[in-house]
Scaffold this motif. Structure first.
Motif, mmCIF file in Angstrom:
data_model
loop_
_atom_site.group_PDB
_atom_site.id
_atom_site.type_symbol
_atom_site.label_atom_id
_atom_site.label_comp_id
_atom_site.label_asym_id
_atom_site.label_seq_id
_atom_site.Cartn_x
_atom_site.Cartn_y
_atom_site.Cartn_z
ATOM 1 N N GLN A 1 45.423 31.562 53.009
ATOM 2 C CA GLN A 1 45.328 30.987 51.669
ATOM 3 C C GLN A 1 45.161 32.087 50.616
ATOM 4 O O GLN A 1 45.694 31.997 49.522
ATOM 5 C CB GLN A 1 44.144 30.020 51.610
ATOM 6 N N ILE A 2 44.393 33.097 50.972
ATOM 7 C CA ILE A 2 44.207 34.284 50.130
ATOM 8 C C ILE A 2 44.320 35.504 51.041
ATOM 9 O O ILE A 2 43.726 35.528 52.122
ATOM 10 C CB ILE A 2 42.831 34.277 49.425
ATOM 11 N N PHE B 1 41.176 34.568 52.999
ATOM 12 C CA PHE B 1 40.788 33.184 53.293
ATOM 13 C C PHE B 1 41.858 32.575 54.189
ATOM 14 O O PHE B 1 43.024 32.498 53.826
ATOM 15 C CB PHE B 1 40.622 32.392 52.000
ATOM 16 N N LYS C 1 42.125 23.438 49.317
ATOM 17 C CA LYS C 1 42.627 23.747 47.973
ATOM 18 C C LYS C 1 41.493 24.025 46.991
ATOM 19 O O LYS C 1 41.516 25.046 46.281
ATOM 20 C CB LYS C 1 43.516 22.612 47.473
ATOM 21 N N LYS D 1 39.923 27.404 47.769
ATOM 22 C CA LYS D 1 40.797 28.485 47.330
ATOM 23 C C LYS D 1 40.677 28.711 45.822
ATOM 24 O O LYS D 1 40.573 29.851 45.354
ATOM 25 C CB LYS D 1 42.244 28.161 47.722
#
Length: 446
Positions: free
Chosen positions: A312-313, A320, A439, A442
């Motif tokens: 995600q990151i 992440f 979400k 994040k």
């Protein structure tokens, strides 16, 4: 059942990952698709955007008047309670009602079927295999239990003659299938609420394996008590991955097949378990007759699956990752992959247990696997289809862990707890509604 005579397909539990793939399929082939689910999710929103009508209220008033016994198929998920009004509406009127696995059995009976079985690795292996076949020009439809990043869908292709399906051991569903080529990635104990003990699970996998008469078309992870073509990483086997190295966060490896050596295969999903999944898909595709160069290109271009070690990151300061792991073996695989990529970084794991029964059956394994992380946040158990069990709680799991850096928090306090951590690598883990929190987590971290 003749699917050609069916005009309408009504799903009860349409938002499930396996059910939604079937919904996309029937929509693709021109059927009218309508469905109910308990809650709205990102997946149901995507289905609605594709033109599928979904409602979230259990009401027989929402069943269309022109959905007749002769032209309608009703598909249900095991999670739906028998008290469900719409389900009872269809039962009382003698509609054709099928489980997802039964429908897959009907579809696969008249196609060349690849079936991917195993308590772990089904979704990744079937996604990789579907990607290889589709990219190689095979007339395939792959029904996948995850959203494949390359296609932003859990349905790959719209072929008529070849299918790829996950052979789900839950409720012995995979015994409905008609596999021509199959694999078994693992037979670890799971779903003990259904099977009772590990011996019963292994017996069920043996029954599935016996569906493939030609054992040269059955591929098994080395060490399983089944007859077939053995698959292994850095061990002797009929298909062996070796000379494994990592360059720029990507695996490069060689493969020894029964007839040749393939060199410098590239694959981007981290973790030894994913190497096994890729090797299993390679072996099945190679046996089917897909050209080596096509397999090589497809493996190199495979982007992964949403919620399967999904970045995600990914920056120099913070990583992440989100993963669907919900069994101690799967959590260990996530830990191995994280340590391999980030050996010197502090890792925070956020885990939501899935099912009271699974937590009860594997609590010691969960405690051991989670304790390997530097810091752990536990959420309450996600019940799914189950009612609470006395004494089976995340607090009980936490008390069994040997890692003192663990705390139990509510979903409302989760983000603030994450932001207090100085960990440079954060991993969300679980098969419940923790996926809906990815979400907002994040967004808070960015």
């Amino acid at each position: 059942m003749n699917l050609n005579q069916i005009h309408n397909v009504y799903f009860i539990g349409i938002g499930g990952i396996g059910m939604s793939a079937l919904a996309r399929y029937f929509k693709t082939i021109g059927k009218n698709v309508l469905g109910y689910d308990k809650t709205e999710t990102e997946l149901t929103k995507e289905l609605q955007e594709s033109g599928i009508d979904i409602h979230f209220e259990d009401s027989i008033q929402l069943v269309p008047n022109d959905y007749y016994i002769e032209n309608t198929l009703v598909i249900i998920t095991p999670a739906v309670p028998i008290t469900h009004s719409e389900w009872n509406y269809f039962i009382e009127r003698n509609f054709q009602i099928k489980k997802r696995a039964e429908v897959l059995g009907i579809i696969t009976k008249d196609t060349f079927c690849f079936a991917v079985a195993g308590t772990h690795g089904k979704t990744t292996t079937s996604s990789i295999l579907g990607h290889i076949l589709f990219q190689s020009g095979v007339d395939v439809t792959a029904f996948v239990g995850g959203i494949v990043e390359n296609y932003d869908s859990n349905l790959i292709g719209n072929g008529k003659t070849v299918t790829v399906v996950e052979a789900d051991e839950f409720d012995r569903s995979f015994l409905h299938l008609h596999p021509d080529i199959a694999c078994v990635t693992s037979t670890d104990a799971d779903h003990l609420d259904i099977y009772g003990d590990k011996a019963s699970i292994e017996a069920s996998f043996l029954e599935f394996a016996d569906k493939v008469e030609d054992k040269s078309k059955l591929f098994i992870a080395k060490g399983l008590n089944l007859k077939g073509i053995s698959i292994a990483v850095n061990e002797d086997a009929k298909f062996k991955a070796f000379n494994v190295r990592i360059e720029n966060s990507q695996y490069i490896f060689d493969v020894q097949t029964p007839t040749e050596t393939l060199t410098d295969i590239r694959f981007s999903l981290p973790g030894t378990h994913n190497l096994m999944n890729a090797l299993m898909a390679l072996a099945m595709a190679k046996t089917y007759g897909v050209a080596t160069d096509d397999i090589r290109k497809a493996l190199a271009s495979f982007k992964g699956i949403r919620r399967r070690f999904s970045f995600q990151i990914k920056t120099d300061d913070l990583v992440f990752i989100d993963d669907y792991a919900h069994h101690p073996t799967e959590i260990n695989a996530v830990h191995q992959a994280v340590r391999e990529l980030y050996p010197n970084q502090k890792v925070l794991a956020i885990f939501q247990p899935h099912l009271f029964s699974r937590t009860k059956d594997f609590v010691d394994g969960f405690a051991e696997s989670l304790s390997n992380f530097d810091e752990v946040i536990l959420l309450d158990i996600y019940p799914a289809r189950e009612l609470p069990m006395e004494g089976i709680t995340s607090q009980w799991l936490m008390e069994k862990m040997t890692n003192p850096n663990v705390k139990l928090v509510s979903k409302t306090d989760l983000i603030s707890s994450i932001l207090k951590s100085d960990a440079k690598v954060i991993v969300t883990i679980g098969a419940g509604d923790i996926g809906e929190l990815v979400k907002p987590i994040k967004e808070a971290l960015l």
